[in-house]
Write a protein that holds these residues in place. Structure first.
Motif, PDB file in Angstrom:
ATOM      1  N   LYS A 213       0.764   0.097   3.968  1.00 12.05           N
ATOM      2  CA  LYS A 213       0.680  -0.320   5.386  1.00 12.05           C
ATOM      3  C   LYS A 213       0.791   0.894   6.317  1.00 12.05           C
ATOM      4  N   THR A 214       1.624   1.866   5.912  1.00 11.52           N
ATOM      5  CA  THR A 214       1.784   3.057   6.754  1.00 11.52           C
ATOM      6  C   THR A 214       0.460   3.827   6.861  1.00 11.52           C
ATOM      7  N   PHE A 215      -0.241   3.908   5.727  1.00 10.27           N
ATOM      8  CA  PHE A 215      -1.458   4.736   5.715  1.00 10.27           C
ATOM      9  C   PHE A 215      -2.705   3.954   6.159  1.00 10.27           C
ATOM     10  N   LEU A 220      -8.376   3.525   7.962  1.00 10.44           N
ATOM     11  CA  LEU A 220      -9.456   2.748   8.581  1.00 10.44           C
ATOM     12  C   LEU A 220     -10.080   3.500   9.749  1.00 10.44           C
ATOM     13  N   ALA A 221      -9.230   4.167  10.540  1.00 13.82           N
ATOM     14  CA  ALA A 221      -9.766   4.948  11.661  1.00 13.82           C
ATOM     15  C   ALA A 221     -10.644   6.066  11.123  1.00 13.82           C
ATOM     16  N   TYR A 222     -10.215   6.675  10.013  1.00 12.98           N
ATOM     17  CA  TYR A 222     -11.014   7.751   9.397  1.00 12.98           C
ATOM     18  C   TYR A 222     -12.357   7.200   8.899  1.00 12.98           C
ATOM     19  N   GLY A 286      -5.092  14.245   3.601  1.00 13.77           N
ATOM     20  CA  GLY A 286      -4.574  14.793   2.344  1.00 13.77           C
ATOM     21  C   GLY A 286      -3.123  15.218   2.496  1.00 13.77           C
ATOM     22  N   LEU A 287      -2.826  15.922   3.620  1.00 14.37           N
ATOM     23  CA  LEU A 287      -1.461  16.422   3.817  1.00 14.37           C
ATOM     24  C   LEU A 287      -0.489  15.276   4.106  1.00 14.37           C
ATOM     25  N   SER A 288      -0.952  14.263   4.876  1.00 16.02           N
ATOM     26  CA  SER A 288      -0.066  13.117   5.167  1.00 16.02           C
ATOM     27  C   SER A 288       0.319  12.415   3.870  1.00 16.02           C
ATOM     28  N   LEU A 289      -0.693  12.251   2.994  1.00 17.36           N
ATOM     29  CA  LEU A 289      -0.409  11.556   1.731  1.00 17.36           C
ATOM     30  C   LEU A 289       0.476  12.392   0.819  1.00 17.36           C
ATOM     31  N   LEU A 290       0.285  13.724   0.890  1.00 14.08           N
ATOM     32  CA  LEU A 290       1.101  14.613   0.059  1.00 14.08           C
ATOM     33  C   LEU A 290       2.568  14.499   0.475  1.00 14.08           C
ATOM     34  N   ARG A 291       2.788  14.423   1.800  1.00 14.84           N
ATOM     35  CA  ARG A 291       4.151  14.275   2.304  1.00 14.84           C
ATOM     36  C   ARG A 291       4.722  12.928   1.858  1.00 14.84           C
TER      37      ARG A 291
END
Ligand code: COA
Length: 339
Positions: A213-215, A220-222, A286-291
């Motif tokens: 839900k966070t991502f 979707l915007a991407y 990529g960086l958001s998911l890595l965090r």
């Protein structure tokens, strides 16, 4: 004889004559087809034999050039210069001859011939590919729009991701066929579609939890943005295709090489900021998911996999686009490409 029967007999006679003619035409067609495939085989084997002889010739010339007089060296150089263009000519010839499918096409389609034999059919196939991309992109744009603004339902997200997987898989097949037919699509773009299919497949399996839900909205915007950029890209690429066709066929005498180049540059300079923004959005994803993957409550393997996929996409897209632009800048004053 009743009047009606005369009419029937006349009609039958003419029908029978036409039938005989059809049989004769078809026989001729089969004969030509036979001759045609013989010429094809002939050409293919001549090309392989020429390639082999050319290789032997290069060895021979290397041996001959050691200790050669100035005049002999000049003659050898002349031959070398003439030989240089031959491999390109062979490759160009081969795009009009049946060829063995590569591993991927062989696995997907089997051993069916996918070489299109005329320039028109190659253009038509590419044109149809661009149209297919555009239609699917518009559909994906609408879907992401609905998911982003109106409904938050995991089932609909799954359909969007499934559509993406199907779309990218189809592109890999179509692009392999295009490459067999002489298209110069860079290997990265084909690989890009494999990575994107993998990414969408992983997104499809990501369970509907807190992390998803966070991502979700960011993804979707991407997707929405990417579909928008792909519409622009399709417009640019079909524009290039139409202009190249007009240039190649010389139907439209108003179109010059300079005209094509200036249109291409205008299109490219308009498109590039959108493309680079998209690339940095991939990096950001990529960086958001890595965090997220480093959070103690992250137990889903999908997070790390998606993160790596986004980072690979960013690097490949960014560096390939920079390389394409550099290459185009270098050859700016040279003649344009032709299919
Ligand atoms: N996908 C599929 N085919 C592509 C492609 C891509 N991304 N980029 C180029 N091609 C094809 C062209 O249609 C051309 O085919 P042809 O030989 O059959 O005519 C061939 O590859 C060579 O094209 P080239 O001259 O190198 O580039 P171009 O002028 O057609 O396009 C760009 C240049 C930069 C616009 C294009 O490469 C591009 O859009 N790249 C960015 C894609 C991207 O980053 N997408 C993610 C957005 S978030």
């Amino acid at each position: 004889m009743p009047h009606g029967l005369t009419g029937v007999l006349e009609e039958w006679k003419s029908l029978e004559e036409e039938y005989q003619q059809l049989q004769e035409t078809h026989r001729l067609y089969l004969q030509k087809l036979d001759e045609f495939s013989k010429i094809q085989k002939n050409c293919s084997s001549s090309i392989s034999s020429q390639r082999k002889r050319l290789k032997d010739m290069s060895h021979l010339m290397k041996k001959c050039s050691t200790g050669a007089s100035e005049e002999d060296a000049k003659t050898l150089d002349e031959i070398k210069e003439k030989m240089k263009m031959w491999p390109n000519t062979f490759s160009e010839m081969e795009t009009f001859l049946p060829s063995k499918n590569g591993l991927y096409l062989h696995l997907v389609l089997g051993n069916v011939n996918v070489t299109l034999l005329t320039k028109q059919s190659k253009f038509a196939y590419k044109d149809e590919y661009e149209k297919f991309k555009l239609c699917l992109t518009v559909l994906l744009l609408l879907f992401s729009f609905i998911c982003y603004f109106f409904v938050s339902y995991r089932f609909l997200d799954a359909i969007l991701n499934f559509l993406l997987v199907w779309y990218y898989c189809t592109l890999t097949i179509r692009e392999s066929i295009l490459i067999t037919n002489g298209s110069r699509i860079k290997g990265w773009w084909v690989f890009h579609h494999y990575v994107s299919a993998f990414l969408s497949g992983v997104m499809l399996t990501w369970p509907d939890g807190k992390l998803y839900k966070t991502f979700r909205n960011q993804f979707l915007a991407y997707s929405l943005y990417q579909s928008f950029v792909q519409c622009l890209q399709c417009y640019y690429q079909s524009g290039c295709l139409y202009r190249l066709r007009a240039l190649g066929e010389r139907h439209n005498m108003d179109l010059t090489v300079e005209g094509f180049q200036s249109w291409m540059w205008k299109g490219l300079t308009f498109l590039l900021p959108f493309l680079f923004f998209g690339h940095f959005w991939q990096l950001f994803n990529g960086l958001s998911l890595l965090r997220m993957a480093q959070l103690p409550d992250c137990t889903e393997w999908q997070v790390l996999m998606c993160s790596l996929s986004f980072l690979i996409l960013f690097m490949g897209n960014f560096f390939t686009t920079v390389a394409v632009v550099r290459q185009k800048l270098k050859s700016r004053n040279q003649k344009p490409k032709s299919l």
